[in-house]
Design a protein around this motif. Structure first.
Motif, mmCIF file in Angstrom:
data_model
loop_
_atom_site.group_PDB
_atom_site.id
_atom_site.type_symbol
_atom_site.label_atom_id
_atom_site.label_comp_id
_atom_site.label_asym_id
_atom_site.label_seq_id
_atom_site.Cartn_x
_atom_site.Cartn_y
_atom_site.Cartn_z
ATOM 1 N N ALA A 235 31.090 102.870 68.043
ATOM 2 C CA ALA A 235 32.121 103.718 67.920
ATOM 3 C C ALA A 235 31.478 105.223 68.858
ATOM 4 C CB ALA A 235 32.098 104.397 66.370
ATOM 5 N N ASP A 236 32.392 106.139 69.316
ATOM 6 C CA ASP A 236 31.927 107.117 69.894
ATOM 7 C C ASP A 236 32.558 108.311 69.709
ATOM 8 O OD1 ASP A 236 30.482 108.885 71.746
ATOM 9 O OD2 ASP A 236 31.412 107.912 73.547
ATOM 10 N N ILE A 237 32.043 109.112 68.622
ATOM 11 C CA ILE A 237 32.879 110.148 67.952
ATOM 12 C C ILE A 237 32.224 111.743 68.193
ATOM 13 C CG2 ILE A 237 33.881 111.145 65.874
ATOM 14 C CD1 ILE A 237 33.687 107.960 64.744
ATOM 15 N N GLY A 299 37.660 111.170 79.451
ATOM 16 C CA GLY A 299 37.280 110.015 78.611
ATOM 17 C C GLY A 299 36.791 108.748 79.538
ATOM 18 N N HIS A 300 36.137 107.874 78.852
ATOM 19 C CA HIS A 300 35.478 106.938 79.498
ATOM 20 C C HIS A 300 35.624 105.369 78.643
ATOM 21 C CE1 HIS A 300 32.344 106.771 76.281
ATOM 22 N NE2 HIS A 300 32.513 107.954 76.375
ATOM 23 N N GLY A 301 35.725 104.440 79.331
ATOM 24 C CA GLY A 301 35.935 102.951 78.747
ATOM 25 C C GLY A 301 34.997 102.888 77.609
ATOM 26 N N THR A 306 28.685 101.617 75.558
ATOM 27 C CA THR A 306 29.270 102.935 75.071
ATOM 28 C C THR A 306 30.065 103.399 76.127
ATOM 29 O OG1 THR A 306 27.721 103.197 73.618
ATOM 30 C CG2 THR A 306 29.109 104.984 73.728
ATOM 31 N N HIS A 307 29.462 103.620 77.535
ATOM 32 C CA HIS A 307 30.298 103.832 78.821
ATOM 33 C C HIS A 307 30.650 102.864 79.442
ATOM 34 C CE1 HIS A 307 28.958 108.596 78.657
ATOM 35 N NE2 HIS A 307 29.147 108.142 77.510
ATOM 36 N N GLU A 308 31.766 102.285 79.387
ATOM 37 C CA GLU A 308 32.409 101.487 80.446
ATOM 38 C C GLU A 308 33.209 101.984 81.509
ATOM 39 O OE1 GLU A 308 34.259 98.214 78.339
ATOM 40 O OE2 GLU A 308 32.196 97.255 77.566
ATOM 41 N N PHE A 327 39.415 103.402 74.953
ATOM 42 C CA PHE A 327 38.700 104.519 75.648
ATOM 43 C C PHE A 327 38.465 105.668 74.889
ATOM 44 C CE2 PHE A 327 43.253 104.794 76.945
ATOM 45 C CZ PHE A 327 43.359 106.125 77.076
ATOM 46 N N THR A 328 37.773 106.699 75.226
ATOM 47 C CA THR A 328 37.638 107.933 74.656
ATOM 48 C C THR A 328 38.561 108.834 74.977
ATOM 49 O OG1 THR A 328 35.832 108.651 76.000
ATOM 50 C CG2 THR A 328 35.047 107.441 74.316
ATOM 51 N N ILE A 329 38.874 109.948 74.304
ATOM 52 C CA ILE A 329 39.338 111.003 74.760
ATOM 53 C C ILE A 329 38.535 112.259 74.263
ATOM 54 C CG2 ILE A 329 41.589 112.610 74.345
ATOM 55 C CD1 ILE A 329 43.024 110.107 74.415
ATOM 56 N N GLU A 330 37.952 113.153 74.984
ATOM 57 C CA GLU A 330 36.765 113.775 74.565
ATOM 58 C C GLU A 330 36.932 115.014 75.418
ATOM 59 O OE1 GLU A 330 32.666 112.605 75.549
ATOM 60 O OE2 GLU A 330 33.730 110.623 75.986
ATOM 61 N N PRO A 331 38.053 116.018 75.535
ATOM 62 C CA PRO A 331 37.923 117.335 76.255
ATOM 63 C C PRO A 331 36.911 118.091 75.658
ATOM 64 C CG PRO A 331 39.955 117.231 74.922
ATOM 65 C CD PRO A 331 39.030 115.754 74.902
ATOM 66 N N ILE A 343 35.953 117.483 71.174
ATOM 67 C CA ILE A 343 36.574 116.791 70.238
ATOM 68 C C ILE A 343 36.566 115.272 70.736
ATOM 69 C CG2 ILE A 343 38.211 116.447 68.704
ATOM 70 C CD1 ILE A 343 38.932 119.615 68.869
ATOM 71 N N GLU A 344 35.869 114.293 70.286
ATOM 72 C CA GLU A 344 36.214 113.068 70.993
ATOM 73 C C GLU A 344 36.561 111.975 70.023
ATOM 74 O OE1 GLU A 344 32.272 111.397 72.089
ATOM 75 O OE2 GLU A 344 33.330 109.997 73.382
ATOM 76 N N ASP A 345 37.926 111.285 70.255
ATOM 77 C CA ASP A 345 38.409 110.187 69.622
ATOM 78 C C ASP A 345 38.627 109.094 70.563
ATOM 79 O OD1 ASP A 345 39.300 111.462 66.999
ATOM 80 O OD2 ASP A 345 40.086 112.924 68.268
HETATM 81 CO CO CO Z 1 32.067 109.584 74.877
#
Ligand code: CO
Ligand code: CO
Length: 368
Positions: A235-237, A299-301, A306-308, A327-331, A343-345
């Motif tokens: 997870a990457d939150i 974001g990233h894969g 954790t970072h693809e 992937f992550t959405i983390e603006p 905020i990362e989802d």
């Molecule tokens: Co991330």
């Protein structure tokens, strides 16, 4: 998790542009074979040739790992610490017919060390960086892989819930990180997916900054970027909080990042250019006047690593999102000296849209 390694390897062999694909220890090799080795000074390199065979140059002391996996039908070119590995490379090149051939590698992980050994055997061999093709195979997750990430996320969110019951002003970033890691383990996580990042006050303005001995104070940002792991999947939150009373400016920054996060989630879906998701988040932040403070991609894969690199949720990327991509959405907005909010989802692309895997509330003020 039941994994069909032969099917995964068939996709690897179908990659155009090389006569054989070679992988060094790490997430790629694990994904395609289930074999786990440390990348060390002892060269270990898997070779996937078009004839359907999997071969591996391997230190003698690791060969038992191969014996435990008869399903792989792997062929070993073993070498001992006494004799060294030059002969194993020579044998592999000769017997696999690699003279004058082109190797396809993941340029992000392949080392010069292994390449020079191939070159010593035959200087006419060539090499191509094919990481985009290799990682594109891994980017489309199966339902089992997504389920493992859901579990990693559920454990991580439970740990975050717990953290909010004990975190207090006066605790240092390091102390918070240590206790959060312990909670993750107690809740069933396979350790941390990465070292938790706890940033307080002005430190939160440094994306990818370091953890420090600074103590949390009231009325300032507390940024928590962390994640557990389940069946190898992370997870990457990230959540940002404030104990006490945030200023109006802090609240405005928070609300802007939250709106950017939500806009990006709405923008995503199958067939959507990756850059369009980044743009959706960036437009919200730019329109609020903070554009220059959003200094990284959206974001990233997310997968075994954790970072693809696929998908890449960044400005101008025209590649299209496909079902199964996670992937992550983390603006974020980072004001030097003052503080930052991210905020990362974590999301998965479905046949018809986006499924948000994370469910933790997005709320700045903890009401205490
Ligand atoms: Co991330
Ligand atoms: Co993160």
């Amino acid at each position: 998790m039941q994994i069909d390694y032969a099917a995964r390897q068939a996709k690897l062999r179908a990659i155009q542009g090389a006569d054989a694909i070679v992988l060094v220890p790490g997430s790629n090799l694990y994904y395609f074979t289930g074999l786990q080795f440390h990348l060390s000074e002892r060269p270990t390199i898997a070779i996937f040739t078009p004839d359907g065979h999997f071969s591996i140059i391997i230190p003698e002391l690791e060969v038992t790992k191969l014996h435990q996996r008869p399903d792989l039908e792997g062929r070993a070119f073993a070498w001992s610490d006494t004799d060294g590995y030059a002969e194993a490379f020579r044998q592999a090149v000769e017997e696999l017919g690699l003279r004058g051939k082109r190797l396809g590698v993941d340029g992000l992980t392949m080392r010069v060390t292994e390449w020079l050994e191939f070159q010593k055997v035959d200087p006419t061999m060539q090499i191509s960086a094919l990481e985009r093709e290799i990682i594109a195979i891994m980017a489309r997750k199966t339902p089992d892989e997504v389920e493992a990430m859901r579990k990693a996320i559920r454990i991580s969110e439970a740990a975050l819930d717990k953290m909010l019951t004990w975190v207090e002003p006066g605790m240092t970033e390091r102390a918070i990180a240590t206790r959060l890691s312990e909670d993750l383990g107690a809740l069933g996580s396979e350790g941390n997916a990465f070292e938790p990042l706890i940033q307080t006050g002005p430190n939160s303005a440094l994306p990818h900054g370091m953890i420090s001995e600074r103590a949390l104070q009231r009325d300032e940002f507390l940024l928590v970027d962390f994640g557990g792991r389940y069946e190898g999947y992370p997870a990457d939150i990230t959540r940002t909080f404030c104990i006490g009373t945030p200023t109006a400016e802090m609240q405005k920054i928070y609300d802007t990042v939250r709106a950017a996060n939500e806009a990006a989630i709405k923008a995503g879906g199958p067939g959507v250019p990756m850059g369009a998701v980044d743009k959706a988040a960036r437009d919200v932040i730019t329109n609020a006047g903070y554009g220059e403070y959003f200094i990284h991609r959206t974001g990233h894969g997310l997968g075994l690593d954790t970072h693809e690199p696929v998908p890449q949720i960044a400005a101008g990327v025209e590649d299209l999102l496909e079902p199964g991509m996670v992937f992550t959405i983390e603006p974020g907005i980072y004001i030097p000296g003052m503080g930052g909010v991210r905020i990362e989802d974590n999301v998965v692309v479905t046949e018809s849209g986006i499924d948000v895997l994370t469910s933790y509330p997005r709320k700045l003020n903890l009401g205490r």
